[in-house]
Design a protein around this motif. Structure first.
Motif, PDB file in Angstrom:
ATOM      1  N   TRP A   1      -8.593 -26.879 -17.861  1.00  0.00           N
ATOM      2  CA  TRP A   1      -8.290 -25.943 -18.975  1.00  0.00           C
ATOM      3  C   TRP A   1      -8.118 -26.931 -20.153  1.00  0.00           C
ATOM      4  O   TRP A   1      -8.874 -26.548 -21.301  1.00  0.00           O
ATOM      5  N   SER A   2      -7.381 -27.777 -20.292  1.00  0.00           N
ATOM      6  CA  SER A   2      -6.742 -28.579 -21.556  1.00  0.00           C
ATOM      7  C   SER A   2      -8.070 -29.141 -22.063  1.00  0.00           C
ATOM      8  O   SER A   2      -8.230 -29.519 -23.317  1.00  0.00           O
ATOM      9  N   LYS A   3      -8.878 -29.965 -21.278  1.00  0.00           N
ATOM     10  CA  LYS A   3     -10.294 -30.482 -21.813  1.00  0.00           C
ATOM     11  C   LYS A   3     -11.133 -29.522 -22.517  1.00  0.00           C
ATOM     12  O   LYS A   3     -11.296 -29.669 -23.583  1.00  0.00           O
ATOM     13  N   ASP A   4     -11.150 -28.243 -21.843  1.00  0.00           N
ATOM     14  CA  ASP A   4     -12.098 -27.162 -22.675  1.00  0.00           C
ATOM     15  C   ASP A   4     -11.394 -26.690 -23.686  1.00  0.00           C
ATOM     16  O   ASP A   4     -12.366 -26.515 -24.825  1.00  0.00           O
ATOM     17  N   TYR A   5     -10.174 -26.460 -23.669  1.00  0.00           N
ATOM     18  CA  TYR A   5      -9.633 -25.727 -25.122  1.00  0.00           C
ATOM     19  C   TYR A   5      -9.577 -26.798 -26.160  1.00  0.00           C
ATOM     20  O   TYR A   5      -9.588 -26.589 -27.132  1.00  0.00           O
ATOM     21  N   LYS A   6      -9.382 -28.127 -25.620  1.00  0.00           N
ATOM     22  CA  LYS A   6      -9.301 -29.112 -26.681  1.00  0.00           C
ATOM     23  C   LYS A   6     -10.554 -29.225 -27.488  1.00  0.00           C
ATOM     24  O   LYS A   6     -10.746 -29.416 -28.772  1.00  0.00           O
ATOM     25  N   GLN A   7     -11.624 -29.275 -26.705  1.00  0.00           N
ATOM     26  CA  GLN A   7     -12.795 -29.233 -27.311  1.00  0.00           C
ATOM     27  C   GLN A   7     -13.148 -28.328 -28.454  1.00  0.00           C
ATOM     28  O   GLN A   7     -13.638 -28.260 -29.424  1.00  0.00           O
ATOM     29  N   VAL A   8     -12.608 -26.887 -28.122  1.00  0.00           N
ATOM     30  CA  VAL A   8     -12.738 -25.887 -28.969  1.00  0.00           C
ATOM     31  C   VAL A   8     -12.002 -26.096 -30.162  1.00  0.00           C
ATOM     32  O   VAL A   8     -12.469 -25.735 -31.321  1.00  0.00           O
ATOM     33  N   VAL A   9     -10.748 -26.414 -30.045  1.00  0.00           N
ATOM     34  CA  VAL A   9      -9.857 -26.827 -31.243  1.00  0.00           C
ATOM     35  C   VAL A   9     -10.718 -27.932 -31.971  1.00  0.00           C
ATOM     36  O   VAL A   9     -10.827 -27.842 -33.546  1.00  0.00           O
ATOM     37  N   ASP A  10     -11.062 -28.922 -31.508  1.00  0.00           N
ATOM     38  CA  ASP A  10     -11.939 -29.923 -32.282  1.00  0.00           C
ATOM     39  C   ASP A  10     -13.365 -29.359 -32.879  1.00  0.00           C
ATOM     40  O   ASP A  10     -13.491 -29.575 -34.168  1.00  0.00           O
ATOM     41  N   LEU A  11     -13.886 -28.515 -32.047  1.00  0.00           N
ATOM     42  CA  LEU A  11     -15.197 -27.690 -32.673  1.00  0.00           C
ATOM     43  C   LEU A  11     -14.733 -27.205 -33.973  1.00  0.00           C
ATOM     44  O   LEU A  11     -15.450 -27.243 -35.121  1.00  0.00           O
ATOM     45  N   ILE A  12     -13.431 -26.370 -33.882  1.00  0.00           N
ATOM     46  CA  ILE A  12     -13.292 -25.593 -35.312  1.00  0.00           C
ATOM     47  C   ILE A  12     -12.946 -26.917 -36.481  1.00  0.00           C
ATOM     48  O   ILE A  12     -13.780 -26.331 -37.420  1.00  0.00           O
ATOM     49  N   PHE A  13     -12.323 -27.515 -36.072  1.00  0.00           N
ATOM     50  CA  PHE A  13     -12.087 -28.590 -37.158  1.00  0.00           C
ATOM     51  C   PHE A  13     -12.970 -29.779 -37.706  1.00  0.00           C
ATOM     52  O   PHE A  13     -13.147 -30.259 -38.909  1.00  0.00           O
ATOM     53  N   ASP A  14     -13.972 -29.763 -36.782  1.00  0.00           N
ATOM     54  CA  ASP A  14     -15.123 -30.553 -36.934  1.00  0.00           C
ATOM     55  C   ASP A  14     -16.032 -29.689 -37.902  1.00  0.00           C
ATOM     56  O   ASP A  14     -17.011 -30.148 -38.620  1.00  0.00           O
ATOM     57  N   THR A  15     -16.021 -28.509 -37.715  1.00  0.00           N
ATOM     58  CA  THR A  15     -16.855 -27.612 -38.522  1.00  0.00           C
ATOM     59  C   THR A  15     -16.493 -26.868 -39.635  1.00  0.00           C
ATOM     60  O   THR A  15     -17.003 -26.338 -40.615  1.00  0.00           O
ATOM     61  N   ILE A  16     -15.363 -26.287 -39.689  1.00  0.00           N
ATOM     62  CA  ILE A  16     -14.550 -25.587 -40.810  1.00  0.00           C
ATOM     63  C   ILE A  16     -13.772 -26.340 -41.401  1.00  0.00           C
ATOM     64  O   ILE A  16     -12.793 -26.788 -41.070  1.00  0.00           O
ATOM     65  N   PRO A  17     -13.846 -26.050 -43.008  1.00  0.00           N
ATOM     66  CA  PRO A  17     -12.828 -26.923 -43.488  1.00  0.00           C
ATOM     67  C   PRO A  17     -11.368 -26.165 -43.440  1.00  0.00           C
ATOM     68  O   PRO A  17     -11.337 -24.969 -43.702  1.00  0.00           O
TER      69      PRO A  17
END
Ligand code: SF4
Length: 426
Positions: free
Chosen positions: A333-349
């Motif tokens: 779970w942690s790898k997958d959820y961390k990726q989503v957190v990173d996706l947010i901050f890589d994409t959204i100011p």
């Protein structure tokens, strides 16, 4: 896949001396263990052949089914109801097409804008005028099978009392103070964990036509609150049909002390992009790793589509929010959820993100039986869920607090900006 009947018959034959309640518990434990471990019944039979006494057999099965729980949790708070799965209750997942067969309209709103929109959008549907939904439901009983067909039946009603309320949250939890704008009941999406499934006595999807009465009621309601429509429905899934969003934006821009949220898993944002945005309007997306979306959030949009919609809303002038809710614990779970957190901050100011909520999977014991009937192939019930502090099925404190600590850490590493809070937690 293991079938409940096979397990029931086996337990009856192998342990006739147990008595009915003990047989129920053993049946459930064997079924859940085999399902979770993806094993045929034969394997489990071999493993338990040496146990004759109920206590020893139950202890063995509980240890195997719930390896991560403490002894205390295993002994006190398991929920092992009778296994009652009716194959006729399974919901078939196909392709989403919102095309109601029957549209029932309460007499008092038969000429409303919403009734007219439905007539325009669904000319082939059967329309019927009813005195009230209450009188329509009165003597009828609805079942899980009816719930599976809820998209066939829409009800356009006049809401009379239940306009707003503070979110009741859950027993012994810290409230966030959110208010519910009760503009609709029922959803066209199919999330395995959705608590609306508990309303299987509902005849279809219910939408109030008298939005102006909600606005009138709000004028004498509290004005410095956070509120939104996404509690008993998805705020935007049907927006192209209802046309509600421009009216809501137009109204709430006059109440800048309040923040109004559209909470959604859709990318149905056309009307939002055409409306004039206001700073106090927030569009909130519920997020999960794509793997969880594929397995549990049928008909909703993909993670990438949700993030793209958030980007488009920001470009148009809106603020956004994200809800990691429900977070589902599994190996990896942690790898997958961390990726989503990173996706947010890589994409959204981050300056456009108002808040991020965190809530782990929880549901009432009643829902457990509905989920296994509607989604017999589900994987969410394979988790180590037991009756938690509010008598809802939850992961252990250790698992939940570990998830919150990690998620909060990953978010705060990327930004100190958004307000981060937990939902329905102590
Ligand atoms: S989107 Fe929300 S309301 Fe709709 S089915 Fe999923 S959990 Fe339920």
């Amino acid at each position: 896949m293991i079938t409940p009947d096979k397990v029931k018959n086996y337990v009856k034959k192998a342990f006739p001396h147990f008595g009915i309640n003990k047989q129920f518990q053993i049946t459930r434990l064997i079924y859940e263990t085999a399902k979770r471990e993806r094993l045929p019944l034969e394997n489990i039979k071999k493993d338990i052949s040496k146990y004759e006494k109920f206590d020893c057999l139950k202890r063995y099965l509980v240890d195997r089914r719930y390896p991560g729980l403490s002894i205390d949790e295993r002994n006190k708070k398991l929920y092992l109801p009778q296994l009652q799965i009716n194959p006729k209750c399974e919901t078939k997942i196909g392709k989403l097409s919102v095309s109601p067969k029957n549209i029932y309209i309460e007499e008092s709103v038969k000429s409303s804008f919403l009734a007219n929109r439905f007539k325009d959008k669904f000319p082939k549907a059967k329309f019927a005028i009813i005195p009230s939904i209450k009188s329509f439901i009165k003597d009828r009983k609805f079942s899980i099978s009816d719930y599976n067909k809820r998209q066939d039946n829409f009800f356009i009603i006049r809401e009379r009392f239940d306009f707003f309320k503070i979110c009741p949250c859950t027993k012994s939890a810290k409230r966030c103070g959110y208010h519910i704008f009760n503009l609709g009941m029922g959803c066209v999406y199919e999330c395995t964990y959705c608590y609306l499934q508990e309303y299987t006595n509902s005849p279809g999807i219910i939408i109030p036509a008298n939005i102006e009465d909600f606005f009138d009621a709000f004028k004498s309601y509290k004005h410095n609150i956070r509120l939104g429509t996404g509690e008993f429905t998805d705020s935007l899934a049907l927006d192209d049909i209802t046309g509600f969003s421009p009216m809501l934006i137009d109204f709430f821009k006059n109440y800048p002390e309040s923040t109004f949220e559209f909470k959604t898993k859709s990318n149905n944002i056309k009307a939002l992009l055409l409306a004039k945005p206001s700073k106090n309007i927030v569009i909130g997306w519920s997020l999960n790793p794509q793997k969880i979306i594929n397995q549990n959030e049928f008909y909703s949009t993909s993670l990438a589509e949700r993030i793209k919609a958030a980007k488009d809303c920001i470009a148009s002038g809106y603020s956004v929010a994200f809800h990691f809710d429900p977070i589902i614990y599994y190996d990896g779970w942690s790898k997958d959820y961390k990726q989503v957190v990173d996706l947010i901050f890589d994409t959204i100011p981050d300056k456009h993100i108002k808040w991020i909520s965190l809530g782990t999977l929880r549901f009432s014991p009643v829902l457990k039986k509905i989920i296994e009937n509607r989604f017999p192939g589900n994987t969410i019930l394979d988790g180590e869920l037991f009756l938690g502090f509010d008598n809802k099925m939850r992961f252990s404190d250790k698992v939940r607090y570990g998830i919150y600590e990690n998620m909060r850490g990953w978010i705060k590493q990327r930004s100190k900006g958004p307000f981060v809070y937990t939902c329905m937690e102590r």
